[in-house]
Motif scaffolding. Sequence first.
Motif, PDB file in Angstrom:
ATOM      1  N   TYR A  26      85.693 -84.171 -30.362  1.00  0.00           N
ATOM      2  CA  TYR A  26      85.706 -82.793 -30.882  1.00  0.00           C
ATOM      3  C   TYR A  26      84.462 -82.047 -30.437  1.00  0.00           C
ATOM      4  CZ  TYR A  26      85.334 -79.018 -34.326  1.00  0.00           C
ATOM      5  OH  TYR A  26      85.177 -77.803 -34.937  1.00  0.00           O
ATOM      6  N   GLY A  27      83.311 -82.699 -30.564  1.00  0.00           N
ATOM      7  CA  GLY A  27      82.053 -82.066 -30.206  1.00  0.00           C
ATOM      8  C   GLY A  27      81.970 -81.709 -28.741  1.00  0.00           C
ATOM      9  N   ALA A  30      84.042 -78.595 -28.161  1.00  0.00           N
ATOM     10  CA  ALA A  30      83.370 -77.418 -28.702  1.00  0.00           C
ATOM     11  C   ALA A  30      82.191 -77.013 -27.830  1.00  0.00           C
ATOM     12  CB  ALA A  30      82.907 -77.702 -30.134  1.00  0.00           C
ATOM     13  N   ASN A  50      75.727 -70.876 -37.501  1.00  0.00           N
ATOM     14  CA  ASN A  50      75.386 -72.165 -38.097  1.00  0.00           C
ATOM     15  C   ASN A  50      75.518 -73.261 -37.050  1.00  0.00           C
ATOM     16  OD1 ASN A  50      75.601 -70.729 -40.513  1.00  0.00           O
ATOM     17  ND2 ASN A  50      76.427 -72.490 -41.611  1.00  0.00           N
ATOM     18  N   THR A  52      76.080 -76.096 -38.313  1.00  0.00           N
ATOM     19  CA  THR A  52      76.966 -76.928 -39.126  1.00  0.00           C
ATOM     20  C   THR A  52      78.083 -76.101 -39.746  1.00  0.00           C
ATOM     21  OG1 THR A  52      75.612 -76.580 -41.094  1.00  0.00           O
ATOM     22  CG2 THR A  52      75.058 -78.481 -39.701  1.00  0.00           C
ATOM     23  N   LEU A  53      78.987 -76.800 -40.416  1.00  0.00           N
ATOM     24  CA  LEU A  53      80.067 -76.141 -41.133  1.00  0.00           C
ATOM     25  C   LEU A  53      79.562 -75.635 -42.478  1.00  0.00           C
ATOM     26  CD1 LEU A  53      82.811 -78.809 -40.423  1.00  0.00           C
ATOM     27  CD2 LEU A  53      82.798 -76.488 -39.530  1.00  0.00           C
ATOM     28  N   ASP A 141      78.575 -65.104 -38.126  1.00  0.00           N
ATOM     29  CA  ASP A 141      79.160 -66.301 -37.518  1.00  0.00           C
ATOM     30  C   ASP A 141      79.507 -65.969 -36.062  1.00  0.00           C
ATOM     31  OD1 ASP A 141      79.796 -68.943 -37.415  1.00  0.00           O
ATOM     32  OD2 ASP A 141      81.428 -68.859 -38.857  1.00  0.00           O
ATOM     33  N   GLN A 144      79.419 -70.525 -32.039  1.00  0.00           N
ATOM     34  CA  GLN A 144      80.290 -71.367 -31.213  1.00  0.00           C
ATOM     35  C   GLN A 144      81.382 -70.579 -30.496  1.00  0.00           C
ATOM     36  OE1 GLN A 144      79.545 -72.112 -34.484  1.00  0.00           O
ATOM     37  NE2 GLN A 144      77.985 -73.628 -33.993  1.00  0.00           N
ATOM     38  N   PRO A 168      78.793 -84.686 -35.066  1.00  0.00           N
ATOM     39  CA  PRO A 168      79.822 -83.644 -35.034  1.00  0.00           C
ATOM     40  C   PRO A 168      80.988 -83.969 -35.966  1.00  0.00           C
ATOM     41  CG  PRO A 168      79.202 -84.302 -32.805  1.00  0.00           C
ATOM     42  CD  PRO A 168      78.617 -85.323 -33.737  1.00  0.00           C
ATOM     43  N   PHE A 169      81.626 -82.921 -36.434  1.00  0.00           N
ATOM     44  CA  PHE A 169      82.815 -83.017 -37.272  1.00  0.00           C
ATOM     45  C   PHE A 169      83.907 -83.860 -36.585  1.00  0.00           C
ATOM     46  CE2 PHE A 169      86.983 -81.393 -38.487  1.00  0.00           C
ATOM     47  CZ  PHE A 169      86.908 -81.425 -39.874  1.00  0.00           C
ATOM     48  N   ARG A 175      79.045 -78.560 -35.744  1.00  0.00           N
ATOM     49  CA  ARG A 175      80.190 -77.950 -35.075  1.00  0.00           C
ATOM     50  C   ARG A 175      80.277 -78.349 -33.605  1.00  0.00           C
ATOM     51  NH1 ARG A 175      80.871 -71.821 -37.406  1.00  0.00           N
ATOM     52  NH2 ARG A 175      80.410 -72.267 -39.586  1.00  0.00           N
ATOM     53  N   GLN A 181      73.980 -77.243 -28.581  1.00  0.00           N
ATOM     54  CA  GLN A 181      73.905 -75.980 -29.306  1.00  0.00           C
ATOM     55  C   GLN A 181      72.551 -75.291 -29.127  1.00  0.00           C
ATOM     56  OE1 GLN A 181      76.137 -75.320 -32.992  1.00  0.00           O
ATOM     57  NE2 GLN A 181      76.115 -77.545 -33.315  1.00  0.00           N
TER      58      GLN A 181
END
Length: 327
Positions: A26-27, A30, A50, A52-53, A141, A144, A168-169, A175, A181
Amino acid sequence: MRPPDFWAQGPDHPAARCLAPLGAAYGALAARRMDRPGAAAGCPVVCLGNFTLGGAGKTPAALAVAALLVELGRAPAFLSRGYGGRLAGPVQVEPGRHGAAAVGDEPLLLARRAPTVVARDRPAGAALCRSLGADAIVMDDGLQNPTLAKDLTLAVVDGPTGLGNGLPFPAGPLRAPLARQWRHVSGLIVVGAGAPGEAVAREAERRGLPVHRARLVRESDDLAGRRCLGFAGIGRPEKFFATLAETGAEIVGTRPFPDHHPYRDREMDALASEARRLDAELVTTEKDAVRLPPAYAGGVRVLRVRLVVDAAEALSGQLRSALAGAP
């Protein structure tokens, strides 16, 4: 969603290790998406994002940045995806006409301060912002999201929680991988005190990025000594409950809900019944208040907060430099 406890318990937690391969995939996706070039907005864009989430304080930070832009002689507009709302946009948010189900909760708060546009297509949203007279755009926001080019991107970090386990999530709250990032960030806003946030601040400073420390302060309230039942559906409900305790209120109970939770009549009926049984007042956040059913919109006490930047002149200077360098 409500963050799972293991996100704060280190990368070696069994659940984090089990989900790490999925998080890595996932990371990586993204991160590749973040690297794509974005379209020019036609005016300077300041993005509040962010790593993060949820739960860091982006919306109060966006409001504080917009206020500084006004002091610099700009006419800013807010641009949001409108998370949780059904309208794809681009559409200007009108609090008297739109509800949270249509445009999301955060845009309703932003629209009280400046023109606010909800758009899943960010370049189209930027065009609408300009047509409304904006000469600067504040993205609430979007770190990303690569579709719109940014002139300044400030990552907002919660001091007490930092980056969780750094994965990562869904293995952790990031995110995208942190190393990927950083290249898209121009500075950091750390909200509140805490060792986790300070660790992120030190890394930002090592990379030569400005760090702006800030705190959430209560606006006027009269809850001292009053019996209160607090409830919140935000990224970190415990942050609100701690702020409520600081008012001197007698907290007889707390009820957390998932972030952006759409409150139903039956839930509010149950909360109101419990408050009556405890001889207490219901108290929630400003962000939650816009998601209450109409029957409860005026019957719940709202505890309002605002972001105060400790050295606002430094943040203002960074904004001034970004505006000067924008095409």
